[in-house]
Design a protein around this motif. Sequence first.
Motif, mmCIF file in Angstrom:
data_model
loop_
_atom_site.group_PDB
_atom_site.id
_atom_site.type_symbol
_atom_site.label_atom_id
_atom_site.label_comp_id
_atom_site.label_asym_id
_atom_site.label_seq_id
_atom_site.Cartn_x
_atom_site.Cartn_y
_atom_site.Cartn_z
ATOM 1 N N GLN A 322 0.833 -1.208 0.000
ATOM 2 C CA GLN A 322 0.000 0.000 0.000
ATOM 3 C C GLN A 322 0.865 1.255 0.000
ATOM 4 O OE1 GLN A 322 -2.551 -0.400 3.396
ATOM 5 N NE2 GLN A 322 -3.736 -2.074 2.532
ATOM 6 N N ARG A 323 1.909 1.226 0.800
ATOM 7 C CA ARG A 323 2.796 2.385 0.889
ATOM 8 C C ARG A 323 3.488 2.654 -0.446
ATOM 9 N NH1 ARG A 323 8.007 3.752 1.884
ATOM 10 N NH2 ARG A 323 8.307 5.671 3.079
ATOM 11 N N LEU A 324 3.823 1.586 -1.148
ATOM 12 C CA LEU A 324 4.490 1.734 -2.447
ATOM 13 C C LEU A 324 3.505 2.035 -3.578
ATOM 14 C CD1 LEU A 324 6.963 -1.284 -2.187
ATOM 15 C CD2 LEU A 324 7.586 1.134 -2.153
ATOM 16 N N HIS A 325 2.185 2.010 -3.263
ATOM 17 C CA HIS A 325 1.145 2.192 -4.286
ATOM 18 C C HIS A 325 1.337 1.177 -5.418
ATOM 19 C CE1 HIS A 325 0.098 5.818 -2.148
ATOM 20 N NE2 HIS A 325 1.302 6.311 -2.335
ATOM 21 N N LEU A 326 1.491 -0.083 -5.002
ATOM 22 C CA LEU A 326 1.796 -1.144 -5.949
ATOM 23 C C LEU A 326 0.717 -1.277 -7.019
ATOM 24 C CD1 LEU A 326 4.093 -3.260 -6.182
ATOM 25 C CD2 LEU A 326 2.578 -4.894 -5.060
ATOM 26 N N ASP A 327 -0.535 -1.011 -6.641
ATOM 27 C CA ASP A 327 -1.643 -1.200 -7.578
ATOM 28 C C ASP A 327 -1.643 -0.201 -8.723
ATOM 29 O OD1 ASP A 327 -2.159 0.820 -5.771
ATOM 30 O OD2 ASP A 327 -4.329 0.502 -5.756
ATOM 31 N N ARG A 328 -0.966 0.938 -8.534
ATOM 32 C CA ARG A 328 -0.922 1.928 -9.611
ATOM 33 C C ARG A 328 0.511 2.350 -9.957
ATOM 34 N NH1 ARG A 328 -3.190 4.449 -5.082
ATOM 35 N NH2 ARG A 328 -2.135 6.346 -4.329
ATOM 36 N N MET A 329 1.457 1.475 -9.644
ATOM 37 C CA MET A 329 2.850 1.748 -9.937
ATOM 38 C C MET A 329 3.105 1.672 -11.437
ATOM 39 S SD MET A 329 6.192 -0.250 -8.353
ATOM 40 C CE MET A 329 5.870 0.272 -6.673
ATOM 41 N N GLN A 330 3.949 2.544 -11.929
ATOM 42 C CA GLN A 330 4.275 2.538 -13.349
ATOM 43 C C GLN A 330 4.902 1.203 -13.743
ATOM 44 O OE1 GLN A 330 6.812 5.886 -14.076
ATOM 45 N NE2 GLN A 330 5.145 7.384 -13.876
ATOM 46 N N PRO A 331 4.555 0.679 -14.922
ATOM 47 C CA PRO A 331 5.013 -0.657 -15.327
ATOM 48 C C PRO A 331 6.522 -0.844 -15.240
ATOM 49 C CG PRO A 331 3.322 0.132 -16.827
ATOM 50 C CD PRO A 331 3.634 1.263 -15.926
ATOM 51 N N ALA A 332 7.295 0.125 -15.682
ATOM 52 C CA ALA A 332 8.753 -0.023 -15.658
ATOM 53 C C ALA A 332 9.264 -0.176 -14.238
ATOM 54 C CB ALA A 332 9.406 1.190 -16.327
ATOM 55 N N ARG A 333 8.679 0.575 -13.331
ATOM 56 C CA ARG A 333 9.066 0.494 -11.915
ATOM 57 C C ARG A 333 8.564 -0.807 -11.303
ATOM 58 N NH1 ARG A 333 10.359 4.586 -8.063
ATOM 59 N NH2 ARG A 333 9.568 4.210 -5.953
ATOM 60 N N ARG A 334 7.324 -1.186 -11.659
ATOM 61 C CA ARG A 334 6.737 -2.415 -11.102
ATOM 62 C C ARG A 334 7.516 -3.650 -11.539
ATOM 63 N NH1 ARG A 334 5.787 -6.063 -8.785
ATOM 64 N NH2 ARG A 334 3.840 -7.071 -8.158
ATOM 65 N N ASN A 335 8.024 -3.651 -12.752
ATOM 66 C CA ASN A 335 8.768 -4.811 -13.258
ATOM 67 C C ASN A 335 10.101 -5.003 -12.545
ATOM 68 O OD1 ASN A 335 6.738 -5.414 -15.087
ATOM 69 N ND2 ASN A 335 7.676 -4.221 -16.744
ATOM 70 N N LYS A 336 10.571 -3.949 -11.896
ATOM 71 C CA LYS A 336 11.811 -4.051 -11.116
ATOM 72 C C LYS A 336 11.615 -4.825 -9.814
ATOM 73 C CE LYS A 336 14.643 0.130 -11.866
ATOM 74 N NZ LYS A 336 15.244 1.261 -11.114
ATOM 75 N N LEU A 337 10.382 -4.810 -9.302
ATOM 76 C CA LEU A 337 10.128 -5.161 -7.907
ATOM 77 C C LEU A 337 9.540 -6.556 -7.732
ATOM 78 C CD1 LEU A 337 9.910 -4.288 -4.897
ATOM 79 C CD2 LEU A 337 7.669 -3.314 -5.461
ATOM 80 N N THR A 338 10.047 -7.240 -6.693
ATOM 81 C CA THR A 338 9.470 -8.510 -6.246
ATOM 82 C C THR A 338 9.266 -8.438 -4.738
ATOM 83 O OG1 THR A 338 10.626 -9.761 -7.962
ATOM 84 C CG2 THR A 338 9.778 -11.004 -6.085
ATOM 85 N N LEU A 339 8.055 -8.708 -4.271
ATOM 86 C CA LEU A 339 7.777 -8.828 -2.839
ATOM 87 C C LEU A 339 7.684 -10.298 -2.485
ATOM 88 C CD1 LEU A 339 5.052 -6.070 -2.243
ATOM 89 C CD2 LEU A 339 7.501 -5.914 -1.812
ATOM 90 N N MET A 340 8.313 -10.705 -1.380
ATOM 91 C CA MET A 340 8.259 -12.111 -0.999
ATOM 92 C C MET A 340 8.199 -12.260 0.519
ATOM 93 S SD MET A 340 12.212 -13.393 -1.635
ATOM 94 C CE MET A 340 12.364 -12.745 -3.282
ATOM 95 N N GLN A 341 7.439 -13.254 0.952
ATOM 96 C CA GLN A 341 7.354 -13.585 2.377
ATOM 97 C C GLN A 341 8.316 -14.730 2.655
ATOM 98 O OE1 GLN A 341 5.987 -16.503 4.037
ATOM 99 N NE2 GLN A 341 6.427 -15.614 6.031
ATOM 100 N N ALA A 342 9.195 -14.549 3.639
ATOM 101 C CA ALA A 342 10.180 -15.583 3.952
ATOM 102 C C ALA A 342 10.839 -15.260 5.283
ATOM 103 C CB ALA A 342 11.231 -15.684 2.849
#
Length: 462
Positions: A322-342
């Motif tokens: 939510q803080r990163l506004h993942l749902d409306r993040m620009q595609p180029a920026r979103r493609n950089k990012l991976t969130l993982m639970q571990a």
Amino acid sequence: MLLTITYKGKNTQELGFLLHKNPDRAQQFELAYGKAYVFYPEVSDESTTAALLLDIDPLDLARGKVGSRDGGLFDYVNDRPYAATSFLSTAMVRIFGTAMNGKCDKRQELADTPLDLTARLASLKDNGDTELAKQLFEPLGYRVTVSRTQLDEKFPEWGSSPYIDLTISGKVKLSELLNHIYVLIPVFDKQKHYYMAEDEIKKLLEHGEGWLADHPQKEKITRRYFTARKSYARRAMDILNENEGADTVEEEQETPEKEVFTPLNTQRMETVRDAVLASGAASVIDLGCGECRLTSLLLNEQQIRRVAACDVSVSVLEKAAQRLHLDRMQPARRNKLTLMQASLTYRDKRFEGYDCACVVEVIEHIEPMRIPAFERAVFEFAAPRTVILTTPNREYNANYEHMEENALRHGDHRFEWTREEFRAWTEHICEKFGYSCEISGIGTNDEKLGTPTQMAVFTKAG
């Protein structure tokens, strides 16, 4: 946690209008940490009492929700569900917010009128400071009554309880009473159940408007309200002092420009980011990412083509998204990012293949017996070319006024290293896993005690 407010006089049932809560029925409110109830144990024309009762589930706190310490017996045996704390202040804003703002469309003239009000708070933690309640409330015009019991009558040597039942009475507007209580509850307890960000300064000033700047104990209130956040306390005091002198004639001479203050956490994140860039890394994994503040900075850098953010808590990752506004993040920026639970204490192949791993203010949250597992997961199995790790410097804690001797900086810390202990650990890592290391400090440097944060940059040999 229980707060009661009693209005005595004529037509006191109108307290229901002021609080925007009907005296004829009990109401229930769902909160992130339990439930709250508003009801009226007494209703008459001469005296009406409203009660706010918080029922906090200690199991909810221990399952990684708000206020959790993520493990250990303390999660299940503590005073958090019972003592009046910032949980109660937060509930007041949620449930009595309109009344705190002094608004009442149906009885605005009553909301603007000082009334004969009495408030009672059960189980405020003052740790035996018998004068604290009077110091805080008497300058505001209240009559203050405090009662304290022995811990156990059969064992008088155990002493008195660190908790008081407080009663304050006075001729005051309801909005003023509520705001006084909201601000001063955390001053007793000195522990917030949520992360304090800079907007907490604005909250204090808004709820303290019209009275805090003139309070003889304003410095003490501000210090204890922000606990270990001394920088926030200083900034709030600067604003309060400026407001106090707003009506005086300004001096002709120019005042020196104030030094811009940068919060320690901001310094820490920017220093780690700079170290990542200096390492030449193009891919980074943020281990124990929390709110993803570092991740957000790394996403802005063109040098970084791939960023992973990992945390053991699913709820923390959801808030980070939510803080990163993942749902409306620009595609180029979103493609950089991976969130993982571990978990960082188990080998995970997803950790492998990154140029750099960042472990920022995380290791001190791991049980000492599990540190060897953490070491292998990061330095042996993931084995990035660069590992950047920060952790508190325990020696620096002596600079925090309200920290008890040998106390840790945060309730969830399992340990904190001195500079010598940290250096010894880094040497152990280098010898065992084939790294070299450079240690530096972050934050204001104390000649004797060092900096509040210590940072190690490990580089894989060969």
